[in-house]
Design a protein around this motif. Structure first.
Motif, PDB file in Angstrom:
ATOM      1  N   ASP A  50       0.637  -1.241   0.127  1.00 50.72           N
ATOM      2  CA  ASP A  50       0.167   0.065  -0.057  1.00 50.72           C
ATOM      3  C   ASP A  50       1.107   1.224  -0.004  1.00 50.72           C
ATOM      4  OD1 ASP A  50      -2.426  -1.586  -0.125  1.00 50.72           O
ATOM      5  OD2 ASP A  50      -2.421  -1.733   2.332  1.00 50.72           O
ATOM      6  N   GLY A  51       1.796   1.456  -0.806  1.00 47.09           N
ATOM      7  CA  GLY A  51       2.811   2.385  -0.872  1.00 47.09           C
ATOM      8  C   GLY A  51       3.747   2.513   0.259  1.00 47.09           C
ATOM      9  N   ILE A  52       3.946   1.818   1.128  1.00 45.66           N
ATOM     10  CA  ILE A  52       4.788   1.841   2.135  1.00 45.66           C
ATOM     11  C   ILE A  52       5.770   0.655   2.282  1.00 45.66           C
ATOM     12  CG2 ILE A  52       4.923   1.727   4.689  1.00 45.66           C
ATOM     13  CD1 ILE A  52       2.010   3.082   4.968  1.00 45.66           C
ATOM     14  N   LYS A  53       7.006   1.164   2.413  1.00 46.62           N
ATOM     15  CA  LYS A  53       8.114   0.054   2.063  1.00 46.62           C
ATOM     16  C   LYS A  53       7.941  -0.893   3.649  1.00 46.62           C
ATOM     17  CE  LYS A  53      13.005  -0.421   1.134  1.00 46.62           C
ATOM     18  NZ  LYS A  53      14.141   0.271   0.992  1.00 46.62           N
ATOM     19  N   ASP A  54       8.209  -2.195   3.481  1.00 47.30           N
ATOM     20  CA  ASP A  54       7.831  -3.206   4.584  1.00 47.30           C
ATOM     21  C   ASP A  54       9.320  -3.844   4.599  1.00 47.30           C
ATOM     22  OD1 ASP A  54       7.534  -5.076   6.367  1.00 47.30           O
ATOM     23  OD2 ASP A  54       5.958  -6.177   5.373  1.00 47.30           O
ATOM     24  N   CYS A  55      10.037  -3.664   5.439  1.00 51.71           N
ATOM     25  CA  CYS A  55      11.415  -4.291   5.503  1.00 51.71           C
ATOM     26  C   CYS A  55      11.614  -5.301   6.762  1.00 51.71           C
ATOM     27  CB  CYS A  55      12.544  -3.170   5.806  1.00 51.71           C
ATOM     28  SG  CYS A  55      12.641  -1.884   4.838  1.00 51.71           S
ATOM     29  N   SER A  56      10.394  -5.662   7.162  1.00 53.36           N
ATOM     30  CA  SER A  56      10.351  -6.731   8.277  1.00 53.36           C
ATOM     31  C   SER A  56      10.975  -7.646   7.972  1.00 53.36           C
ATOM     32  CB  SER A  56       8.957  -7.026   8.878  1.00 53.36           C
ATOM     33  OG  SER A  56       8.114  -7.119   7.811  1.00 53.36           O
ATOM     34  N   ALA A  57      10.910  -8.328   6.605  1.00 54.59           N
ATOM     35  CA  ALA A  57      11.744  -9.627   6.242  1.00 54.59           C
ATOM     36  C   ALA A  57      13.261  -9.656   5.986  1.00 54.59           C
ATOM     37  CB  ALA A  57      11.027  -9.991   5.008  1.00 54.59           C
ATOM     38  N   CYS A  58      13.705  -8.203   6.120  1.00 54.83           N
ATOM     39  CA  CYS A  58      15.204  -7.912   5.770  1.00 54.83           C
ATOM     40  C   CYS A  58      16.062  -7.903   6.998  1.00 54.83           C
ATOM     41  CB  CYS A  58      15.159  -6.739   4.998  1.00 54.83           C
ATOM     42  SG  CYS A  58      16.846  -6.110   4.754  1.00 54.83           S
ATOM     43  N   THR A  59      17.046  -8.509   6.962  1.00 55.41           N
ATOM     44  CA  THR A  59      18.093  -8.392   8.156  1.00 55.41           C
ATOM     45  C   THR A  59      19.501  -8.068   7.676  1.00 55.41           C
ATOM     46  OG1 THR A  59      18.787 -10.898   7.789  1.00 55.41           O
ATOM     47  CG2 THR A  59      17.033 -10.483   9.578  1.00 55.41           C
ATOM     48  N   ILE A  60      19.510  -7.463   6.531  1.00 51.47           N
ATOM     49  CA  ILE A  60      20.987  -6.914   6.232  1.00 51.47           C
ATOM     50  C   ILE A  60      21.535  -5.822   7.287  1.00 51.47           C
ATOM     51  CG2 ILE A  60      22.238  -5.516   4.706  1.00 51.47           C
ATOM     52  CD1 ILE A  60      20.403  -6.808   2.419  1.00 51.47           C
ATOM     53  N   PRO A  61      20.824  -4.861   7.978  1.00 58.03           N
ATOM     54  CA  PRO A  61      21.506  -4.121   8.441  1.00 58.03           C
ATOM     55  C   PRO A  61      21.967  -4.823   9.949  1.00 58.03           C
ATOM     56  CG  PRO A  61      19.060  -3.492   8.378  1.00 58.03           C
ATOM     57  CD  PRO A  61      19.174  -4.586   7.384  1.00 58.03           C
ATOM     58  N   HIS A  62      21.169  -5.999  10.499  1.00 57.92           N
ATOM     59  CA  HIS A  62      21.334  -6.618  11.505  1.00 57.92           C
ATOM     60  C   HIS A  62      22.470  -7.727  11.421  1.00 57.92           C
ATOM     61  CE1 HIS A  62      18.346  -4.150  13.209  1.00 57.92           C
ATOM     62  NE2 HIS A  62      17.346  -4.615  12.304  1.00 57.92           N
ATOM     63  N   SER A  63      22.892  -7.957  10.236  1.00 59.31           N
ATOM     64  CA  SER A  63      23.769  -9.005  10.021  1.00 59.31           C
ATOM     65  C   SER A  63      25.025  -8.604  10.505  1.00 59.31           C
ATOM     66  CB  SER A  63      23.763  -9.526   8.613  1.00 59.31           C
ATOM     67  OG  SER A  63      24.598  -8.279   7.825  1.00 59.31           O
ATOM     68  N   GLU A  64      25.987  -9.588  10.608  1.00 58.01           N
ATOM     69  CA  GLU A  64      27.500  -9.425  11.192  1.00 58.01           C
ATOM     70  C   GLU A  64      28.159  -8.511  10.402  1.00 58.01           C
ATOM     71  OE1 GLU A  64      30.931 -12.469  12.712  1.00 58.01           O
ATOM     72  OE2 GLU A  64      29.412 -13.292  11.300  1.00 58.01           O
ATOM     73  N   ASN A  65      27.975  -8.474   8.923  1.00 50.62           N
ATOM     74  CA  ASN A  65      28.647  -7.393   7.991  1.00 50.62           C
ATOM     75  C   ASN A  65      27.658  -6.421   7.479  1.00 50.62           C
ATOM     76  OD1 ASN A  65      31.111  -8.883   7.729  1.00 50.62           O
ATOM     77  ND2 ASN A  65      29.885 -10.542   6.708  1.00 50.62           N
ATOM     78  N   GLY A  66      26.654  -6.102   8.471  1.00 46.88           N
ATOM     79  CA  GLY A  66      25.668  -4.965   8.275  1.00 46.88           C
ATOM     80  C   GLY A  66      26.347  -3.773   7.654  1.00 46.88           C
ATOM     81  N   TYR A  67      27.129  -3.239   8.912  1.00 42.10           N
ATOM     82  CA  TYR A  67      27.853  -1.772   8.814  1.00 42.10           C
ATOM     83  C   TYR A  67      28.541  -1.725   7.773  1.00 42.10           C
ATOM     84  CZ  TYR A  67      30.751   1.641   9.910  1.00 42.10           C
ATOM     85  OH  TYR A  67      31.478   3.082   9.922  1.00 42.10           O
ATOM     86  N   ASP A  68      29.367  -2.728   7.173  1.00 41.36           N
ATOM     87  CA  ASP A  68      29.957  -2.376   5.868  1.00 41.36           C
ATOM     88  C   ASP A  68      29.057  -2.491   4.658  1.00 41.36           C
ATOM     89  OD1 ASP A  68      32.538  -2.587   7.226  1.00 41.36           O
ATOM     90  OD2 ASP A  68      32.617  -4.836   7.152  1.00 41.36           O
ATOM     91  N   TYR A  69      28.222  -3.255   4.608  1.00 43.48           N
ATOM     92  CA  TYR A  69      26.852  -3.144   3.561  1.00 43.48           C
ATOM     93  C   TYR A  69      26.402  -1.523   3.553  1.00 43.48           C
ATOM     94  CZ  TYR A  69      23.171  -4.078   0.470  1.00 43.48           C
ATOM     95  OH  TYR A  69      22.161  -3.846  -0.615  1.00 43.48           O
ATOM     96  N   VAL A  70      25.912  -1.138   4.563  1.00 38.93           N
ATOM     97  CA  VAL A  70      25.128  -0.065   4.656  1.00 38.93           C
ATOM     98  C   VAL A  70      26.176   1.135   4.195  1.00 38.93           C
ATOM     99  CG1 VAL A  70      24.261   1.794   6.204  1.00 38.93           C
ATOM    100  CG2 VAL A  70      23.573  -0.648   6.458  1.00 38.93           C
ATOM    101  N   VAL A  71      27.269   1.267   4.781  1.00 36.19           N
ATOM    102  CA  VAL A  71      28.164   2.301   4.782  1.00 36.19           C
ATOM    103  C   VAL A  71      28.567   2.182   3.065  1.00 36.19           C
ATOM    104  CG1 VAL A  71      30.625   3.206   5.002  1.00 36.19           C
ATOM    105  CG2 VAL A  71      29.153   2.624   7.003  1.00 36.19           C
TER     106      VAL A  71
END
Length: 83
Positions: A50-71
């Protein structure tokens, strides 16, 4: 030099862990709210409902290498905007 700045765990948080994961010992709370939320193509497995981003199934930022991915993703977007 250590990489302590890349990882933070907040086990006292009432939402911890906020996603279902296999191993919560490697669950990173540093990006409690994903800085990539504003990107349509962030690389995660979010979906639009409904036009709103749902990231509830994503764990990238919470992963062990999440910091490197986001940066790295932020750097990539900034490079694209400079051109």
């Amino acid at each position: 030099m250590t990489n302590n700045y890349k990882f933070f765990k907040h086990k006292d948080c009432e939402y911890y862990p906020c996603h279902k994961v296999k191993n919560d010992e490697k669950f990173n709370c540093l990006f409690c709210y994903c800085p990539l939320y504003f990107l349509e193509q962030c690389g995660g497995n979010g979906k639009f409902v409904d036009g709103i981003k749902d990231c509830s199934a994503c764990t990238i930022p919470h992963s062990e290498n999440g910091y490197d991915y986001v940066v790295n993703k932020i750097k990539e977007v900034n490079q694209t905007k400079r051109k």
